[in-house]
Design a protein around this motif. Structure first.
Motif, mmCIF file in Angstrom:
data_model
loop_
_atom_site.group_PDB
_atom_site.id
_atom_site.type_symbol
_atom_site.label_atom_id
_atom_site.label_comp_id
_atom_site.label_asym_id
_atom_site.label_seq_id
_atom_site.Cartn_x
_atom_site.Cartn_y
_atom_site.Cartn_z
ATOM 1 N N TYR A 46 0.850 -1.195 0.000
ATOM 2 C CA TYR A 46 0.000 0.000 0.000
ATOM 3 C C TYR A 46 0.883 1.241 0.000
ATOM 4 O O TYR A 46 2.067 1.186 0.329
ATOM 5 C CB TYR A 46 -0.943 -0.008 1.203
ATOM 6 N N ASN A 47 0.297 2.370 -0.368
ATOM 7 C CA ASN A 47 1.001 3.650 -0.370
ATOM 8 C C ASN A 47 1.041 4.156 1.068
ATOM 9 O O ASN A 47 0.039 4.597 1.609
ATOM 10 C CB ASN A 47 0.264 4.634 -1.282
ATOM 11 N N ARG A 49 2.158 6.801 2.321
ATOM 12 C CA ARG A 49 1.856 8.224 2.511
ATOM 13 C C ARG A 49 0.351 8.467 2.565
ATOM 14 O O ARG A 49 -0.099 9.460 3.093
ATOM 15 C CB ARG A 49 2.477 9.052 1.386
ATOM 16 N N ARG A 50 -0.431 7.532 2.008
ATOM 17 C CA ARG A 50 -1.887 7.698 1.975
ATOM 18 C C ARG A 50 -2.593 6.853 3.033
ATOM 19 O O ARG A 50 -3.538 7.314 3.666
ATOM 20 C CB ARG A 50 -2.420 7.328 0.591
ATOM 21 N N TYR A 51 -2.146 5.614 3.198
ATOM 22 C CA TYR A 51 -2.839 4.676 4.087
ATOM 23 C C TYR A 51 -2.058 4.480 5.391
ATOM 24 O O TYR A 51 -0.829 4.471 5.394
ATOM 25 C CB TYR A 51 -3.016 3.317 3.409
ATOM 26 N N SER A 52 -2.796 4.258 6.481
ATOM 27 C CA SER A 52 -2.172 3.940 7.764
ATOM 28 C C SER A 52 -1.679 2.499 7.750
ATOM 29 O O SER A 52 -2.012 1.730 6.842
ATOM 30 C CB SER A 52 -3.179 4.120 8.901
ATOM 31 N N ASP A 79 5.053 -1.240 4.290
ATOM 32 C CA ASP A 79 4.092 -0.835 3.262
ATOM 33 C C ASP A 79 4.234 -1.680 1.998
ATOM 34 O O ASP A 79 3.453 -1.549 1.061
ATOM 35 C CB ASP A 79 4.190 0.661 2.962
ATOM 36 N N ASP A 100 -7.688 5.221 5.309
ATOM 37 C CA ASP A 100 -7.256 6.014 4.161
ATOM 38 C C ASP A 100 -7.166 7.465 4.618
ATOM 39 O O ASP A 100 -8.154 8.038 5.062
ATOM 40 C CB ASP A 100 -8.269 5.860 3.028
ATOM 41 N N GLY A 101 -5.992 8.058 4.507
ATOM 42 C CA GLY A 101 -5.792 9.443 4.922
ATOM 43 C C GLY A 101 -6.628 10.440 4.149
ATOM 44 O O GLY A 101 -6.908 11.538 4.634
ATOM 45 N N ARG A 102 -7.073 10.105 2.962
ATOM 46 C CA ARG A 102 -7.934 10.994 2.176
ATOM 47 C C ARG A 102 -9.401 10.842 2.564
ATOM 48 O O ARG A 102 -10.232 11.626 2.144
ATOM 49 C CB ARG A 102 -7.776 10.706 0.682
ATOM 50 N N ASN A 104 -11.657 8.490 1.749
ATOM 51 C CA ASN A 104 -12.641 7.829 0.885
ATOM 52 C C ASN A 104 -12.311 6.380 0.564
ATOM 53 O O ASN A 104 -12.991 5.764 -0.246
ATOM 54 C CB ASN A 104 -12.809 8.621 -0.422
ATOM 55 N N THR A 106 -11.153 4.079 3.308
ATOM 56 C CA THR A 106 -10.940 3.345 4.553
ATOM 57 C C THR A 106 -11.644 2.001 4.486
ATOM 58 O O THR A 106 -12.774 1.910 4.002
ATOM 59 C CB THR A 106 -11.453 4.164 5.753
#
Length: 133
Positions: A46-47, A49-52, A79, A100-102, A104, A106
């Motif tokens: 996973y990315n 920087r975007r995902y926990s 990651d 998901d840090g954005r 949308n 999670t």
């Protein structure tokens, strides 16, 4: 034949020793399904920087009308992928996911630990019903 139907007084010492050895083998062949075991959920890369980091937990209490109390497990990996793991017994309810840090994407799932240690995904309502059973 049941254990009650065996007349041990009529058996020789060797026959009793053989009987005990067979009983011990039968005991070691059986697994204790009530003992906690490692339950793991695999996660792909996973990315970061975007995902926990992925997470996992076992439900330990779930009051009526309230939120469940969770016993948290650990994520083993990076990651690039890995596994989230927790100790659980068959019939336990677990929860796992990744934020998901954005906002949308999670993911959060519910599951029931099966007798063989696998996890059957269920809905939150099914998980609640299984917990209170």
């Amino acid at each position: 034949m049941t254990i009650e139907s065996i007349d041990f007084a009529q058996l020789s010492v060797e026959q009793i020793k053989h009987f005990i050895a067979q009983a011990q083998l039968a005991l070691t062949d059986r697994k204790d399904n009530t003992a906690p075991r490692r339950v793991a959920i695999a996660f792909d890369s996973y990315n970061g920087r975007r995902y926990s980091r992925p997470w996992i937990a076992r439900v330990t209490a779930w009051p009526v009308g309230g939120k469940p109390t969770l016993d948290w497990g650990n994520y083993v990996g990076s990651d690039s992928g890995g596994e989230a793991e927790v100790n659980a017994k068959p019939g336990d309810i677990i929860r796992w996911g990744q934020k998901d840090g954005r906002g949308n994407g999670t993911r959060a799932y519910w599951g029931v630990v099966a007798e063989d240690g696998s996890v059957d995904r269920v809905t939150e309502v099914q998980a609640r019903n299984a917990f209170s059973a």
